[in-house]
Scaffold this motif. Structure first.
Motif, PDB file in Angstrom:
ATOM      1  N   SER A 316       0.818  -1.208   0.000  1.00  0.00           N
ATOM      2  CA  SER A 316       0.000   0.000   0.000  1.00  0.00           C
ATOM      3  C   SER A 316       0.853   1.259   0.000  1.00  0.00           C
ATOM      4  CB  SER A 316      -0.920   0.011   1.223  1.00  0.00           C
ATOM      5  OG  SER A 316      -0.157  -0.056   2.418  1.00  0.00           O
ATOM      6  N   ARG A 317       2.080   1.158   0.508  1.00  0.00           N
ATOM      7  CA  ARG A 317       3.005   2.289   0.478  1.00  0.00           C
ATOM      8  C   ARG A 317       4.421   1.782   0.688  1.00  0.00           C
ATOM      9  NH1 ARG A 317       1.218   5.989   5.449  1.00  0.00           N
ATOM     10  NH2 ARG A 317      -0.789   4.920   5.239  1.00  0.00           N
ATOM     11  N   THR A 318       5.373   2.622   0.337  1.00  0.00           N
ATOM     12  CA  THR A 318       6.778   2.312   0.510  1.00  0.00           C
ATOM     13  C   THR A 318       7.424   3.371   1.384  1.00  0.00           C
ATOM     14  OG1 THR A 318       6.985   1.169  -1.618  1.00  0.00           O
ATOM     15  CG2 THR A 318       9.011   2.043  -0.657  1.00  0.00           C
ATOM     16  N   LEU A 319       8.156   2.920   2.397  1.00  0.00           N
ATOM     17  CA  LEU A 319       8.936   3.814   3.245  1.00  0.00           C
ATOM     18  C   LEU A 319      10.408   3.494   3.028  1.00  0.00           C
ATOM     19  CD1 LEU A 319       6.956   3.456   6.608  1.00  0.00           C
ATOM     20  CD2 LEU A 319       6.692   5.251   4.889  1.00  0.00           C
ATOM     21  N   VAL A 320      11.189   4.485   2.671  1.00  0.00           N
ATOM     22  CA  VAL A 320      12.630   4.340   2.557  1.00  0.00           C
ATOM     23  C   VAL A 320      13.240   5.122   3.715  1.00  0.00           C
ATOM     24  CG1 VAL A 320      14.678   4.669   1.132  1.00  0.00           C
ATOM     25  CG2 VAL A 320      12.480   4.137   0.063  1.00  0.00           C
ATOM     26  N   LEU A 321      13.829   4.414   4.661  1.00  0.00           N
ATOM     27  CA  LEU A 321      14.329   5.027   5.887  1.00  0.00           C
ATOM     28  C   LEU A 321      15.848   4.985   5.876  1.00  0.00           C
ATOM     29  CD1 LEU A 321      11.835   3.407   8.426  1.00  0.00           C
ATOM     30  CD2 LEU A 321      11.620   5.584   7.207  1.00  0.00           C
ATOM     31  N   ALA A 322      16.457   6.155   5.840  1.00  0.00           N
ATOM     32  CA  ALA A 322      17.911   6.257   5.815  1.00  0.00           C
ATOM     33  C   ALA A 322      18.414   6.614   7.198  1.00  0.00           C
ATOM     34  CB  ALA A 322      18.363   7.312   4.804  1.00  0.00           C
ATOM     35  N   SER A 323      19.402   5.860   7.648  1.00  0.00           N
ATOM     36  CA  SER A 323      20.050   6.157   8.918  1.00  0.00           C
ATOM     37  C   SER A 323      20.994   7.325   8.690  1.00  0.00           C
ATOM     38  CB  SER A 323      20.818   4.932   9.416  1.00  0.00           C
ATOM     39  OG  SER A 323      21.704   4.478   8.401  1.00  0.00           O
ATOM     40  N   SER A 324      20.436   8.525   8.785  1.00  0.00           N
ATOM     41  CA  SER A 324      21.199   9.727   8.467  1.00  0.00           C
ATOM     42  C   SER A 324      22.517   9.736   9.223  1.00  0.00           C
ATOM     43  CB  SER A 324      20.386  10.970   8.840  1.00  0.00           C
ATOM     44  OG  SER A 324      19.091  10.910   8.283  1.00  0.00           O
ATOM     45  N   HIS A 388      -4.027  -3.708   8.956  1.00  0.00           N
ATOM     46  CA  HIS A 388      -4.009  -4.640   7.836  1.00  0.00           C
ATOM     47  C   HIS A 388      -3.400  -4.054   6.563  1.00  0.00           C
ATOM     48  CE1 HIS A 388      -6.218  -7.267  10.399  1.00  0.00           C
ATOM     49  NE2 HIS A 388      -7.318  -6.537  10.371  1.00  0.00           N
ATOM     50  N   GLU A 389      -2.782  -2.875   6.670  1.00  0.00           N
ATOM     51  CA  GLU A 389      -1.987  -2.424   5.525  1.00  0.00           C
ATOM     52  C   GLU A 389      -0.802  -3.368   5.315  1.00  0.00           C
ATOM     53  OE1 GLU A 389      -0.866   1.542   4.184  1.00  0.00           O
ATOM     54  OE2 GLU A 389      -1.837   2.331   5.984  1.00  0.00           O
ATOM     55  N   PHE A 390      -0.337  -3.418   4.080  1.00  0.00           N
ATOM     56  CA  PHE A 390       0.820  -4.224   3.722  1.00  0.00           C
ATOM     57  C   PHE A 390       1.866  -3.262   3.177  1.00  0.00           C
ATOM     58  CE2 PHE A 390       3.068  -7.551   1.193  1.00  0.00           C
ATOM     59  CZ  PHE A 390       3.266  -8.464   2.222  1.00  0.00           C
ATOM     60  N   VAL A 391       2.973  -3.089   3.893  1.00  0.00           N
ATOM     61  CA  VAL A 391       3.888  -1.978   3.651  1.00  0.00           C
ATOM     62  C   VAL A 391       5.280  -2.498   3.303  1.00  0.00           C
ATOM     63  CG1 VAL A 391       4.947   0.076   4.683  1.00  0.00           C
ATOM     64  CG2 VAL A 391       2.579  -0.509   5.228  1.00  0.00           C
ATOM     65  N   GLU A 392       5.905  -1.863   2.345  1.00  0.00           N
ATOM     66  CA  GLU A 392       7.300  -2.120   2.011  1.00  0.00           C
ATOM     67  C   GLU A 392       8.160  -1.103   2.754  1.00  0.00           C
ATOM     68  OE1 GLU A 392       9.865  -2.613  -2.092  1.00  0.00           O
ATOM     69  OE2 GLU A 392       8.520  -0.883  -1.904  1.00  0.00           O
ATOM     70  N   ALA A 447      15.537  -4.670   2.458  1.00  0.00           N
ATOM     71  CA  ALA A 447      14.133  -4.405   2.161  1.00  0.00           C
ATOM     72  C   ALA A 447      13.269  -5.449   2.843  1.00  0.00           C
ATOM     73  CB  ALA A 447      13.883  -4.419   0.652  1.00  0.00           C
ATOM     74  N   ILE A 448      12.175  -5.017   3.445  1.00  0.00           N
ATOM     75  CA  ILE A 448      11.268  -5.923   4.143  1.00  0.00           C
ATOM     76  C   ILE A 448       9.831  -5.621   3.737  1.00  0.00           C
ATOM     77  CG2 ILE A 448      12.845  -6.072   6.110  1.00  0.00           C
ATOM     78  CD1 ILE A 448      10.915  -4.249   7.651  1.00  0.00           C
ATOM     79  N   LEU A 449       8.975  -6.593   3.933  1.00  0.00           N
ATOM     80  CA  LEU A 449       7.534  -6.415   3.780  1.00  0.00           C
ATOM     81  C   LEU A 449       6.885  -6.654   5.132  1.00  0.00           C
ATOM     82  CD1 LEU A 449       6.927  -8.276   0.401  1.00  0.00           C
ATOM     83  CD2 LEU A 449       7.133  -5.819   0.781  1.00  0.00           C
ATOM     84  N   VAL A 450       5.966  -5.781   5.506  1.00  0.00           N
ATOM     85  CA  VAL A 450       5.374  -5.817   6.830  1.00  0.00           C
ATOM     86  C   VAL A 450       3.860  -5.895   6.707  1.00  0.00           C
ATOM     87  CG1 VAL A 450       5.225  -4.680   9.075  1.00  0.00           C
ATOM     88  CG2 VAL A 450       7.255  -4.360   7.666  1.00  0.00           C
ATOM     89  N   SER A 451       3.272  -6.894   7.335  1.00  0.00           N
ATOM     90  CA  SER A 451       1.820  -6.984   7.430  1.00  0.00           C
ATOM     91  C   SER A 451       1.396  -6.356   8.750  1.00  0.00           C
ATOM     92  CB  SER A 451       1.367  -8.452   7.384  1.00  0.00           C
ATOM     93  OG  SER A 451      -0.030  -8.543   7.577  1.00  0.00           O
ATOM     94  N   LEU A 452       0.716  -5.222   8.688  1.00  0.00           N
ATOM     95  CA  LEU A 452       0.349  -4.467   9.889  1.00  0.00           C
ATOM     96  C   LEU A 452      -0.945  -5.039  10.466  1.00  0.00           C
ATOM     97  CD1 LEU A 452       1.202  -0.901   8.585  1.00  0.00           C
ATOM     98  CD2 LEU A 452       2.614  -2.413   9.977  1.00  0.00           C
ATOM     99  N   ASP A 453      -0.816  -6.210  11.108  1.00  0.00           N
ATOM    100  CA  ASP A 453      -1.991  -6.924  11.604  1.00  0.00           C
ATOM    101  C   ASP A 453      -2.155  -6.779  13.112  1.00  0.00           C
ATOM    102  OD1 ASP A 453       0.194  -8.388  12.374  1.00  0.00           O
ATOM    103  OD2 ASP A 453      -0.561 -10.316  11.674  1.00  0.00           O
ATOM    104  N   ASN A 454      -1.484  -5.787  13.712  1.00  0.00           N
ATOM    105  CA  ASN A 454      -1.510  -5.641  15.166  1.00  0.00           C
ATOM    106  C   ASN A 454      -1.716  -4.181  15.513  1.00  0.00           C
ATOM    107  OD1 ASN A 454      -1.405  -6.495  17.798  1.00  0.00           O
ATOM    108  ND2 ASN A 454       0.798  -6.825  17.853  1.00  0.00           N
TER     109      ASN A 454
END
Length: 506
Positions: A316-324, A388-392, A447-454
């Motif tokens: 449903s969306r992609t988050l790119v998180l950089a350890s600045s 229940h979003e599915f996030v990259e 890269a990971i995929l996360v099922s937000l079921d909680n």
């Protein structure tokens, strides 16, 4: 600093069987300071019931755990349960964004269930760099008799808490003062410990026997390589899931990670060392990429076979998180994610959200992707995501040191250099290994995929603990407008209220 070698003595454990479903297990723990000498020189440690490391919890999947923690330190104290999923119950997660610290002389009772989990976990204190002084321990979840795991019952079951350690001249208070004053990088650790000791004798086992070793890296930052002299290691569990059983000469356990392996004593009767050492050579990605989820195992898994095929679900969306790269703020070094360095507020985010308290949370202000031109700043970012979003999520490491991130996830791929959308073609979308803490190699990405079921307020953080302390973390608010106890439990009656929530009714 040269690698540290340790010799380990272990003894067989006896497991008591339980005849009732979902039993309750009660614990009363008193937290104190006390003298310890893990490196041979006396220093002040954090003890639980007088023990360092703290008491081991052995329980069975779906057991209900009730842990009353009495804080006899001179400052607030909180425990977090690393890897325990806390279904619908982020109130028990034990981090500063969810819980007020247990005040000196006070107590708090944690109530949670090891729901649908089997495997190797641990607990540790999450405030004020207490982890550098102790307060950690093992939490092993065993299967019910009716549930099979994909390996025969071992002849022995041993728990190894490994990690870096600082000597008396670098107590947790000393390290904290340094981080608070300047944010300077922590010095190299003074040693490695296994189960609170630097060297602990000789392990004796029966020739031909097969033994299960549970290993958790409870240290602050160092990656640890574990091997058994003259023997191979068959990996059988990774943070509560069962992988395809590959055989290795040694295994890396990065900060915050846990795993379990089998060793068969098939060599001539001699003394063989269980060795833990720090890693100083470039880590090859081959071993990490070889991990695959055993989809035929019948034991408890985060997403049981057939519940969904994650490779066919669009994110449903992609988050790119950089350890600045560490930034300077007010003359101090800070760590950041996408240019925002997290500052822990006086009022936990979970309380502020539940009570509708203003001016605590910065909703959705964290950029979804890094911006090299943005001016780094301090803040309290919380990203709102739907139940229940599915996030990259892509963790980008632009630095020369290994990173480690904690979140419940499905691991997909490790890569070098800068991530881009074409890298999705390299993902394992069939049997990617599930785990809760993923390493990110220097100048690479994971890269990971996360099922937000909680439902709840969840901490996404660096497992390199000085980086977490200096701001490399954020929170995810997983939410649905359908408010129901089937989605999330209510605030506990014994919840400690502090900050702007102090004095409010439960």
């Amino acid at each position: 600093m040269a690698p540290f070698l340790l010799l380990l003595a272990v003894a067989a454990l006896l497991l008591a069987s339980s005849g009732a479903d979902d039993p309750y297990r009660y614990f009363t723990w008193t937290v104190t300071y006390g003298p310890i000498s893990p490196l041979g020189t006396p220093q002040q440690g954090i003890l639980i019931n007088g023990q360092f490391p703290g008491p081991r919890i052995d329980c069975v999947t779906n057991d209900n755990l009730v842990v009353n923690v009495i804080n006899n330190l001179d400052e607030p104290f909180v425990l977090t349960w690393n890897g325990i999923k806390q279904r619908k119950n982020s109130w028990q997660d034990g981090v500063a964004g969810t819980n007020c610290g247990i005040p000196p002389g006070g107590n708090y009772t944690y109530r949670f269930q090891a729901k649908d989990q089997i495997g190797t976990f641990f607990y540790f204190p999450s405030l004020s760099l207490h982890r550098a002084a102790g307060g950690f321990g093992a939490l092993n979840v065993y299967q019910r008799p009716a549930i099979s795991v994909p390996y025969p019952p071992p002849d022995g079951d041993f728990t190894l808490l490994v990690g870096d350690w600082y000597a008396a001249g670098n107590t947790h208070a000393d390290l904290r003062r340094t981080l608070d004053a300047t944010g300077a990088a922590l010095p190299p650790p003074d040693g490695l410990l296994i189960n609170g000791e630097r060297s602990a004798g000789v392990f004796v086992g029966d020739g031909g026997g097969t033994y299960l070793f549970r290993v958790s890296n409870v240290g602050l930052r160092a990656s640890v390589n574990v091997r058994v002299q003259g023997h191979t290691l068959r990996l059988v569990e990774v943070e509560g899931t069962h992988p395809v059983q590959n055989v290795y000469d040694s295994l890396d356990v990065h900060a915050g990670q846990s795993l379990a392996f089998l060793v068969t004593l098939d060599q001539p009767p001699l003394d063989y060392a269980v060795v833990a050492s720090t890693r100083f050579t470039p880590t090859i990605l081959t071993a990490a990429r070889s991990l695959r989820w055993n989809l035929t195992a019948s034991a408890a898994r985060p997403n049981p076979q057939g519940s969904f095929h994650y490779g066919a679900i669009p994110a449903s969306r992609t988050l790119v998180l950089a350890s600045s790269a560490p930034v300077l703020a007010d003359g101090r070094r800070r760590c950041a994610v996408n240019g925002v360095s997290f500052v822990v507020p006086d009022t936990p985010l979970k309380l502020a959200d539940s009570y509708g308290i203003a001016d605590v949370i910065e909703w959705d202000t964290l950029p979804a992707r890094p911006d090299a031109a943005a001016v780094p700043r301090a803040g309290t970012p919380v990203l709102r995501l739907g139940l229940h979003e599915f996030v990259e999520v892509v963790f980008q490491n632009t630095e020369d040191e290994l990173q480690s991130w904690h979140l419940e996830l499905l691991g997909c791929r490790y890569g070098d250099g800068q991530w881009n959308e074409t890298q999705r073609q390299t993902y394992n979308l069939v049997d990617a290994q599930a785990r809760h803490t993923v390493q990110v190699y220097p100048n690479g990405w994971s890269a990971i995929l996360v099922s937000l079921d909680n439902d709840g307020m969840w901490n996404l953080r660096s497992a390199i603990w000085d980086r977490q302390y200096l701001g490399q973390q954020l929170y995810l608010r997983v939410w649905t407008p359908e408010q129901s106890f089937s989605n999330e439990y209510a605030i506990p009656a014994n919840a400690i209220l502090c900050g702007k929530a102090a004095g409010l009714p439960h």
